[in-house]
Design a protein around this motif. Sequence first.
Motif, PDB file in Angstrom:
ATOM      1  N   GLY A   1       0.795  -1.216   0.000  1.00 35.08           N
ATOM      2  CA  GLY A   1       0.000   0.000   0.000  1.00 35.08           C
ATOM      3  C   GLY A   1       0.827   1.265   0.000  1.00 35.08           C
ATOM      4  O   GLY A   1       0.300   2.349   0.258  1.00 35.08           O
TER       5      GLY A   1
ATOM      6  N   GLU B   1      -4.882  -6.438  -3.808  1.00 33.16           N
ATOM      7  CA  GLU B   1      -5.220  -5.028  -3.825  1.00 33.16           C
ATOM      8  C   GLU B   1      -5.006  -4.435  -5.205  1.00 33.16           C
ATOM      9  O   GLU B   1      -4.580  -3.297  -5.361  1.00 33.16           O
ATOM     10  CB  GLU B   1      -4.374  -4.274  -2.794  1.00 33.16           C
TER      11      GLU B   1
ATOM     12  N   LEU C   1      -6.596  -0.839  -6.060  1.00 29.39           N
ATOM     13  CA  LEU C   1      -6.506   0.277  -5.125  1.00 29.39           C
ATOM     14  C   LEU C   1      -5.829   1.512  -5.708  1.00 29.39           C
ATOM     15  O   LEU C   1      -6.239   2.627  -5.424  1.00 29.39           O
ATOM     16  CB  LEU C   1      -5.761  -0.166  -3.868  1.00 29.39           C
TER      17      LEU C   1
ATOM     18  N   THR D   1     -12.650   4.677  -8.407  1.00 31.34           N
ATOM     19  CA  THR D   1     -12.917   5.943  -7.732  1.00 31.34           C
ATOM     20  C   THR D   1     -13.373   6.984  -8.747  1.00 31.34           C
ATOM     21  O   THR D   1     -12.731   7.138  -9.786  1.00 31.34           O
ATOM     22  CB  THR D   1     -11.650   6.458  -7.020  1.00 31.34           C
TER      23      THR D   1
ATOM     24  N   SER E   1      -8.842   7.389  -1.774  1.00 33.99           N
ATOM     25  CA  SER E   1      -8.980   7.285  -0.316  1.00 33.99           C
ATOM     26  C   SER E   1      -8.020   6.276   0.312  1.00 33.99           C
ATOM     27  O   SER E   1      -7.827   6.284   1.533  1.00 33.99           O
ATOM     28  CB  SER E   1     -10.421   6.906   0.045  1.00 33.99           C
ATOM     29  N   LYS E   2      -7.403   5.396  -0.499  1.00 31.45           N
ATOM     30  CA  LYS E   2      -6.583   4.328   0.060  1.00 31.45           C
ATOM     31  C   LYS E   2      -5.137   4.330  -0.412  1.00 31.45           C
ATOM     32  O   LYS E   2      -4.259   3.811   0.279  1.00 31.45           O
ATOM     33  CB  LYS E   2      -7.206   2.969  -0.274  1.00 31.45           C
ATOM     34  N   SER E   3      -4.857   4.857  -1.593  1.00 32.08           N
ATOM     35  CA  SER E   3      -3.520   4.706  -2.141  1.00 32.08           C
ATOM     36  C   SER E   3      -3.200   5.851  -3.096  1.00 32.08           C
ATOM     37  O   SER E   3      -3.999   6.784  -3.259  1.00 32.08           O
ATOM     38  CB  SER E   3      -3.389   3.362  -2.867  1.00 32.08           C
TER      39      SER E   3
END
Length: 237
Positions: free
Chosen positions: A102, A134, A137, A171, A223-225
């Motif tokens: 991540g 993931e 992401l 996203t 929001s994550k990566s």
Amino acid sequence: MIRYSIILVFCFFMISCGSAPSEAPTPVTPAQPEKAPDAVELSKPLNNTTCLEAVNTNQVQLTWTPVTSATSYEIKITNLKTNVTETKAATTSPALISLVAGETYAWSVVSKSTKTSLTATSPVWKFFFAGTGESSLAPNPAQLLSPASGESVDAVSGQIKLSWKATDADTPFESLTYEVYVGEDFAKVALGEVPKIKSTSSTISVPVQSGKIYYWMVKTMDSKSASYSSVNGFRVN
């Protein structure tokens, strides 16, 4: 008369028996300057991509093309979130490096040789280490639109406009945010070592000076990566 003849013979004998002419000195060959080993070409993970290939969950395999002029290598890998750089020794390619999933990393390889203290460094590449499961992401690296790489531009009121395009499979475009890195040092921009400019849109204006060359890079975040674009350069007229 006899006395003069004897003197002439004696002088001739002295000249004939003089010391032999000295030999010319042997020229000294100048020492050859040290030559650094060749820089390697990086292979995987590809530049500005998401790395999904993990070994034992938290290890990634870094691959490059070895060069015959190097006897060993040094891997420099920087976590672009924490800005911490680790250095790992390697004798050949590939090499396994333990990383945190991540996160986005920059890496390069230094060629070393036992024949010289000189070294050579590869270009710096970046990748997002997604880890297991993931794959969706990280946003796609932003496409830098303007100024184009190598373009000469005119400033308006001491500023130029930067624009780019970014997409993310999971996203909405409106939810992406950005950090823009602009500076005169390519390496510092590539490693995120210049002040960042935060933006919620894909266009910003930045101050510049006439006659200078600038480099810029965009970090795209959901929001994550995050992912990083390539580094483009432009000249201000």
